[in-house]
Design an enzyme around this catalytic site. Sequence first.
Site, mmCIF file in Angstrom:
data_model
loop_
_atom_site.group_PDB
_atom_site.id
_atom_site.type_symbol
_atom_site.label_atom_id
_atom_site.label_comp_id
_atom_site.label_asym_id
_atom_site.label_seq_id
_atom_site.Cartn_x
_atom_site.Cartn_y
_atom_site.Cartn_z
ATOM 1 C CE LYS A 9 19.450 -69.829 -6.724
ATOM 2 N NZ LYS A 9 18.656 -69.026 -5.789
ATOM 3 N N GLY A 99 18.235 -76.320 -7.994
ATOM 4 C CA GLY A 99 18.628 -77.695 -8.316
ATOM 5 C C GLY A 99 18.260 -78.099 -9.735
ATOM 6 C CB SER A 101 18.197 -73.794 -12.726
ATOM 7 O OG SER A 101 16.868 -73.331 -12.684
ATOM 8 C CG ASP A 134 17.573 -69.410 -10.517
ATOM 9 O OD1 ASP A 134 17.815 -68.185 -10.486
ATOM 10 O OD2 ASP A 134 16.899 -69.984 -9.643
#
Length: 281
Positions: A9, A99, A101, A134
């Site tokens: 993200k 990454g 998460s 996250d």
Amino acid sequence: MPLLKAYAKINLSLDVIGKREDGYHLLKMIMQTIDLYDVLEMYKAKSGIHITCNKNYIPCDNRNLVYRAAELFIHKYNIKDGININIVKNIPTAAGLAGGSADAAVVLKTMRDMYVPEVYDSELIKLGLNIGADVPYCIIGGTALCEGIGEIVTPLTPFKDHILILIKPSFGVSTKEVYKNLDINKIMKHPDTNLLIDAIHEGNLEMLSRNMRNVLENVTLKRHFMLRQIKGQLIRAGALGTLMSGSGPSIFAFFDDMLEAQMCYDRMKIKYRETFITRTI
């Protein structure tokens, strides 16, 4: 099981609007999934949690969020089997790209599909919050407004197919340290979240790029001259706007022209090994 993709993200905005009594910061941020992903393989084992990874610096024990996700799920739903998980890591670590998460979210969703398909996302989100702030967003993905400490996820109009260059410099950043050094009272300019949501709704990349803001840049950019340098280089290469993702140090920039983006990528890749050309999904 088929190969499972765990997507990175970026933050299109990140605002800190307060602090809870327990020390957690209250956030208001817009998150966006991008087409950069780790690949997971998962299959049942007789017992225990067994993790393998293609990168030898990634821990495969309970320091790994994937391990913790599997452990939490097994305890919560009283699962008798174990699980084997192989991770092919492509998302840079300690980069502000979620990454770990994203991987943990895939584990929760896949184990749900394997064992208790009647469990709703809302229940997985509660579970995910025990792993990291996250994880709730990563369970939902796409374009979303995230509030609270990250657990209140409101999907927004999808902002997909926009080209970006992403650069992760050779050092990592501790999220904990960044938040520790953030003085909320010294934040002079907060993101205009409503304006950004309007830009997303209208699909207006230029308006979004001009108004992206991350208040954690106040801490991380001050400490790392290289990040300010990267932002300048991207703007000079024709980027519409640049921003640091999460607590950093990854910097991304939007382009509205693929040729310009490709030329920028070719130049930056020589200087920064972890340079990616990708798009929002």
